[in-house]
Design a protein around this motif. Structure first.
Motif, PDB file in Angstrom:
ATOM      1  N   PRO A  13     115.231 -20.135  71.022  1.00  0.00           N
ATOM      2  CA  PRO A  13     114.150 -18.877  72.239  1.00  0.00           C
ATOM      3  C   PRO A  13     113.110 -18.765  71.503  1.00  0.00           C
ATOM      4  CG  PRO A  13     116.789 -18.905  72.995  1.00  0.00           C
ATOM      5  CD  PRO A  13     116.866 -19.555  71.269  1.00  0.00           C
ATOM      6  N   LEU A  15     110.735 -19.431  69.774  1.00  0.00           N
ATOM      7  CA  LEU A  15     109.612 -19.133  68.963  1.00  0.00           C
ATOM      8  C   LEU A  15     109.159 -19.993  68.624  1.00  0.00           C
ATOM      9  CD1 LEU A  15     113.158 -18.107  66.906  1.00  0.00           C
ATOM     10  CD2 LEU A  15     110.497 -17.299  66.628  1.00  0.00           C
ATOM     11  N   LEU A  18     105.228 -19.147  68.786  1.00  0.00           N
ATOM     12  CA  LEU A  18     104.723 -18.134  67.041  1.00  0.00           C
ATOM     13  C   LEU A  18     103.276 -18.522  67.284  1.00  0.00           C
ATOM     14  CD1 LEU A  18     107.312 -18.515  64.850  1.00  0.00           C
ATOM     15  CD2 LEU A  18     106.218 -16.382  66.041  1.00  0.00           C
ATOM     16  N   GLY A  80     116.109 -14.399  71.011  1.00  0.00           N
ATOM     17  CA  GLY A  80     116.437 -13.156  71.712  1.00  0.00           C
ATOM     18  C   GLY A  80     118.611 -13.508  71.641  1.00  0.00           C
TER      19      GLY A  80
HETATM   20  O1  CA2 Z   1     111.569 -10.663  64.820  1.00  0.00           O
HETATM   21  C1  CA2 Z   1     112.291 -11.896  65.147  1.00  0.00           C
HETATM   22  O2  CA2 Z   1     112.154 -12.793  64.835  1.00  0.00           O
HETATM   23  C2  CA2 Z   1     112.898 -12.136  66.719  1.00  0.00           C
HETATM   24  O3  CA2 Z   1     114.552 -13.028  66.162  1.00  0.00           O
HETATM   25  C3  CA2 Z   1     112.368 -12.681  67.642  1.00  0.00           C
HETATM   26  C4  CA2 Z   1     112.896 -12.631  68.935  1.00  0.00           C
HETATM   27  C5  CA2 Z   1     113.499 -11.612  69.752  1.00  0.00           C
HETATM   28  O4  CA2 Z   1     113.964 -11.838  70.820  1.00  0.00           O
HETATM   29  C6  CA2 Z   1     113.745 -10.975  68.659  1.00  0.00           C
HETATM   30  O5  CA2 Z   1     114.545  -9.884  69.198  1.00  0.00           O
HETATM   31  C7  CA2 Z   1     113.864 -10.805  66.931  1.00  0.00           C
HETATM   32  C8  CA2 Z   1     112.030 -13.387  70.311  1.00  0.00           C
HETATM   33  C9  CA2 Z   1     111.176 -14.748  69.508  1.00  0.00           C
HETATM   34  C10 CA2 Z   1     110.160 -14.702  70.705  1.00  0.00           C
HETATM   35  O6  CA2 Z   1     109.178 -15.438  69.989  1.00  0.00           O
HETATM   36  C11 CA2 Z   1     107.773 -15.132  70.384  1.00  0.00           C
HETATM   37  C12 CA2 Z   1     106.162 -14.798  69.161  1.00  0.00           C
HETATM   38  C13 CA2 Z   1     105.344 -15.160  69.648  1.00  0.00           C
HETATM   39  C14 CA2 Z   1     104.924 -15.044  71.065  1.00  0.00           C
HETATM   40  C15 CA2 Z   1     106.538 -14.656  71.803  1.00  0.00           C
HETATM   41  C16 CA2 Z   1     107.680 -14.614  71.650  1.00  0.00           C
END
Ligand code: CA2
Length: 158
Positions: A13, A15, A18, A80
């Motif tokens: 979810p 991603l 990104l 998450g």
């Molecule tokens: O660091 C990581 O790769 C995570 O798996 C990313 C997740 C987070 O909930 C984990 O704790 C760590 C979040 C993915 C959300 O990605 C976004 C990317 C850009 C803007 C907002 C969210």
């Protein structure tokens, strides 16, 4: 000719965002860049990649189950769901394929609720906090496990 090894790349979810938001945490590369990187890295070793990103837990689980039929391993950033999902963990352990868990950010340096991973002990490879480049290292390490040149702790088999 031998059938190429196929990997499943799963991004969980949010991603799909990104490169669009929070570049200070997740960098400027897009999901398409991540998928290209993993395809290229696997391709250098003669392997193929099927990609999936979904914001829906059940869709991720169905794809993991399907991988059992034609994939040799799974590279996954569960997003998450890492910190919440017993069902995702059960799916990964249920298919019994080698798994590489990747996180772009350094979970241990973030909020306490990100410190626990339900996936961690069902994954043979862990790459955390290396940015998007971590997906390439995870892909190589997973292929090493699949090809039997290292054990699940990453130690070389003589
Ligand atoms: O660091 C990581 O790769 C995570 O798996 C990313 C997740 C987070 O909930 C984990 O704790 C760590 C979040 C993915 C959300 O990605 C976004 C990317 C850009 C803007 C907002 C969210």
């Amino acid at each position: 000719m031998q059938t190429p090894v196929r990997l499943l790349l799963v991004n969980g979810p949010n991603l799909n965002l990104l490169g669009v938001r929070e570049p200070d945490i997740y960098g400027r590369e897009s999901l398409a860049d991540v998928e290209d990187l993993v395809r290229q890295t696997a391709g250098e070793r003669g392997a193929e990649v099927r990609t999936l990103q979904s914001n829906h837990e059940g869709v991720l689980i169905d794809a993991i189950h399907a991988a059992r039929l034609d994939c040799a391993g799974i590279v996954i950033n569960p997003g998450g769901l890492t910190h919440t999902s017993v069902v995702l963990r059960d799916a990964l352990s249920g298919v019994a394929l080698p798994v590489a868990e990747v996180h772009i950010s350094d979970l241990s340096a973030r909020e306490p609720f990100r410190h626990h991973s339900f996936v961690r002990d069902v994954a043979a490879v862990h790459v955390v906090g290396e940015g998007v480049a971590g997906y390439a290292r995870a892909t190589r390490a997973l292929l090493d496990v699949i090809e039997g040149s290292t054990d699940s702790a990453g130690r070389a088999i003589p």
